[in-house]
Structures are given as structure tokens and as C-alpha cells.
Design a protein around this motif. Structure first.
Motif, PDB file in Angstrom:
ATOM      1  N   GLN A 189     -10.183   5.350  -1.379  1.00 50.39           N
ATOM      2  CA  GLN A 189      -8.804   5.690  -1.023  1.00 50.39           C
ATOM      3  C   GLN A 189      -7.990   4.441  -0.725  1.00 50.39           C
ATOM      4  OE1 GLN A 189      -8.152   8.254   2.469  1.00 50.39           O
ATOM      5  NE2 GLN A 189      -6.751   9.433   1.191  1.00 50.39           N
ATOM      6  N   MET A 190      -8.606   3.472  -0.050  1.00 49.51           N
ATOM      7  CA  MET A 190      -7.918   2.213   0.236  1.00 49.51           C
ATOM      8  C   MET A 190      -7.561   1.505  -1.061  1.00 49.51           C
ATOM      9  SD  MET A 190      -9.502  -1.260   1.932  1.00 49.51           S
ATOM     10  CE  MET A 190     -10.612  -1.435   0.519  1.00 49.51           C
ATOM     11  N   THR A 191      -8.539   1.338  -1.930  1.00 52.62           N
ATOM     12  CA  THR A 191      -8.336   0.583  -3.167  1.00 52.62           C
ATOM     13  C   THR A 191      -7.275   1.226  -4.052  1.00 52.62           C
ATOM     14  OG1 THR A 191     -10.660  -0.066  -3.068  1.00 52.62           O
ATOM     15  CG2 THR A 191      -9.513  -0.430  -5.146  1.00 52.62           C
TER      16      THR A 191
ATOM     17  N   SER B  46       0.847  -1.188   0.000  1.00 51.08           N
ATOM     18  CA  SER B  46       0.000   0.000   0.000  1.00 51.08           C
ATOM     19  C   SER B  46       0.881   1.235   0.000  1.00 51.08           C
ATOM     20  CB  SER B  46      -0.907   0.027   1.231  1.00 51.08           C
ATOM     21  OG  SER B  46      -1.781  -1.076   1.242  1.00 51.08           O
TER      22      SER B  46
ATOM     23  N   THR C 229      -4.653   2.829  -3.322  1.00 46.55           N
ATOM     24  CA  THR C 229      -3.267   2.779  -2.855  1.00 46.55           C
ATOM     25  C   THR C 229      -2.645   1.390  -2.936  1.00 46.55           C
ATOM     26  OG1 THR C 229      -3.889   2.330  -0.546  1.00 46.55           O
ATOM     27  CG2 THR C 229      -3.751   4.652  -1.225  1.00 46.55           C
TER      28      THR C 229
ATOM     29  N   ALA D 285     -14.332   3.252   0.362  1.00 47.30           N
ATOM     30  CA  ALA D 285     -13.293   2.289  -0.009  1.00 47.30           C
ATOM     31  C   ALA D 285     -12.327   2.812  -1.063  1.00 47.30           C
ATOM     32  CB  ALA D 285     -13.926   1.007  -0.517  1.00 47.30           C
TER      33      ALA D 285
ATOM     34  N   ASN E 187       1.526   4.106   8.342  1.00 50.02           N
ATOM     35  CA  ASN E 187       1.419   4.790   7.055  1.00 50.02           C
ATOM     36  C   ASN E 187       2.819   4.966   6.469  1.00 50.02           C
ATOM     37  OD1 ASN E 187      -0.151   6.145   5.043  1.00 50.02           O
ATOM     38  ND2 ASN E 187       0.578   8.099   5.847  1.00 50.02           N
TER      39      ASN E 187
ATOM     40  N   LYS F  71      -7.410  10.270  10.261  1.00 54.11           N
ATOM     41  CA  LYS F  71      -8.014   8.948  10.457  1.00 54.11           C
ATOM     42  C   LYS F  71      -7.523   8.311  11.759  1.00 54.11           C
ATOM     43  CE  LYS F  71     -10.468   8.159   6.644  1.00 54.11           C
ATOM     44  NZ  LYS F  71     -11.923   7.829   6.669  1.00 54.11           N
TER      45      LYS F  71
END
Length: 297
Positions: free
Chosen positions: A284-286, A212, A288, A282, A242, A223
Motif C-alpha cells: 500500500q505504501m509503495t 504520496s 501511493t 509494503a 493523510n 492505522k
């Protein structure tokens, strides 16, 4: 918050994320045309009990996996499982007979993939996680399709020594996977993990990782603050780092591996699953995540 020597079982901290993934795989397997079928995923959820059973049976409409985010996450897990299952089929076809699952969690590939005779699957994880998995599968009557060896070790410790002590032969080709792992490690630990793989992998070995790219620092900080304010120690943003030591393809290529990277969004399109809408939870997650595999020359 994570600490240097924190520990967990299957229902706490990082451990419970494996159940969230297992529940997602169980829901994927129930679809009319699943991307991957893992019948043992539901076994794990039922062994854990409580809301994990509700998740797979659909009896809790408020479970996160029943939300819009949950639908996207199930698609993600179906695609990720398919990608790495196909990776292991290529590995087997190439004649590799040593397989290493780093932070194996509730990965059931030692039981559900058609391994060639003589294949040894090494599963590395914390003792309590491996214990839960072993007992759940024994109660179910599951029989591995390869020789399965548990290596109870913290990946922050000397796991290469533990692996060798359990019979791993660094002179023979091997296949490695770090699936759903790197995001739970700081950059320095990622570097150590990659270096350990490289040092133990003979020519002709394979590696596969899910990685990621870091979020913008301010977005991640927001977050993280939200997660801590919630008071939930198992909240996702309270568990992850991160950070990234380097893109996997770049790191391994610099050390003599031939590697390739497939962005998750691209792979979702390849397998006919929707990419989350830009304004969805979802997205932003996907955006990266990438799936990487390589071979050591």
C-alpha cells in the motif's frame, strides 16, 4: 499525535524517521550491486548508537528493517536515492549552482555528490537535527564537495526569509528537493511550501518532490488508531498526515513549470528491483508514492 508547534531532535518524532531512512541507505550500500551508495548513512547510525548500530550490522534480527517490509523499504530507499541523485546530476549539467534541501534531515548529498565549482547547498531543518548531522560528519572527518550553508528554521515559519538571509539569490536559477517531507505536512502546509518554492525560483530552476496519494480515509483511520493504541509516540501513522494539496506535476504545471511524474512501482521495475507483492505490508505504501521533477520555463 502531532501538534502545530511540535519540535524534535534526531531520535524523536519526525526526526527519528531520518535515522530509519539512513539505516536503509546504509543497508542498500552494502549490497553487491547497490542502486546508490551513501557511505555517510552508516556514520549517522553509528553516531546515534543503540539499535541503529544493530540495524546496519544485522545484530538485531527483530529490527523492522530485517523484516519482509524492511527489505521492501530498503529497495524503496535505494531507488528513491538513485532517482534524486540523477536529478541533481542533470541540475549540475544545466549550470545551476544554488541547491536547496528542504527538511534536509540526514541527506549527505552536499558531501558525496560531485558538485561543480561555485555550488552552494542550503540545508533547511530544525536546529537539533542540523547539529547532530554536523557533529557526526565533523567527527568522521567529512569534507563537503560544495559550499554548505545550514539554515536552521522550521518550515512552518518564514523559511524563504531565512533562506534569503543566508545568501540565497532568487534572481538566479536554483534546484529544490522535498524528499520524504510532504507526508509529514497537512495539505495547507504543502500548498505553502510549493508556493514558497515557486516564488523563490527564477526561470531555469528545477524542483523534485516525493509525493504520496492519500490512503482511503477508513484505512488510514484504522492505522492511526492502531498507532495511538500502541502508545508509541514515534509510530509512523502517528506522525504523518493523510492529505495532499494537489499532485505535484499538476500544481507546478499550472504555474509555468514543465514537470513529469514517475510512479515508484514503475521506477522499481526500471532499476531492476521487485515491486512488493499485493498482499505485503509494503504494497500500500509503495503503490501511493510517486517521484516528480520539473523545470521552470
Amino acid at each position: 499525535m502531532r501538534t502545530d508547534n511540535d519540535q524534535w531532535d534526531i531520535t524523536t518524532s519526525v526526526g527519528q524517521t531520518a535515522l530509519f531512512v539512513a539505516a536503509s541507505r546504509a543497508l542498500e550500500a552494502r549490497k553487491p550491486q547497490p542502486l546508490a551508495v551513501d557511505h555517510y548513512a552508516e556514520v549517522f547510525c553509528r553516531a546515534a548508537g543503540g539499535h541503529w548500530v544493530d540495524a546496519v550490522e544485522g545484530t538485531d534480527p527483530d529490527h523492522p528493517l530485517r523484516s519482509e517490509f524492511g527489505a521492501d523499504f530498503v529497495n524503496f530507499q535505494g531507488a528513491r536515492t538513485k532517482f534524486f541523485d540523477e536529478y541533481f546530476r542533470r541540475v549540475a549539467d544545466a549550470g545551476v549552482r544554488q541547491v536547496v534541501l528542504l527538511a534536509a534531515g540526514l541527506d549527505s548529498r552536499a558531501y558525496r555528490l560531485p558538485w561543480a565549482d561555485g555550488t552552494v547547498v542550503y540545508e533547511l531543518d530544525l536546529p537539533k537535527v542540523l547539529e547532530f548531522k554536523r557533529e557526526a560528519l565533523q567527527r568522521h572527518g567529512a569534507v563537503p564537495t560544495a559550499q554548505r550553508r545550514e539554515v536552521a528554521v522550521d518550515l512552518r515559519e518564514d523559511w524563504p526569509a531565512a533562506l534569503r538571509a543566508n545568501g540565497f539569490d532568487a534572481s538566479r536559477p536554483s534546484a529544490w528537493i522535498a524528499e520524504g517531507l510532504l507526508i509529514y505536512l497537512p495539505a495547507e502546509a504543502q500548498e505553502q511550501l510549493f508556493s514558497g518554492i515557486d516564488s523563490m525560483a527564477a526561470p531555469g530552476s528545477f524542483v523534485a518532490i516525493e509525493e504520496s496519494a492519500p490512503m482511503p480515509a477508513d484505512a488510514f483511520a484504522a492505522k492511526r488508531a492502531e498507532a495511538l493504541a500502541s502508545g508509541d509516540p514515534n509510530s509512523f501513522f502517528a506522525l504523518v498526515f493523510n492529505e495532499q494539496c494537489a499532485p505535484g506535476e499538476q500544481w507546478f504545471a499550472a504555474r509555468g513549470w514543465t514537470a513529469s511524474t514517475t510512479p515508484l512501482t514503475e521506477y522499481l521495475r526500471q532499476v531492476g528491483r521487485p515491486v512488493p507483492a499485493p498482499d505485503s505490508e509494503a504494497a500500500q505504501m509503495t503503490a501511493t508514492i510517486s517521484l516528480v521533477w520539473g523545470r521552470k520555463e
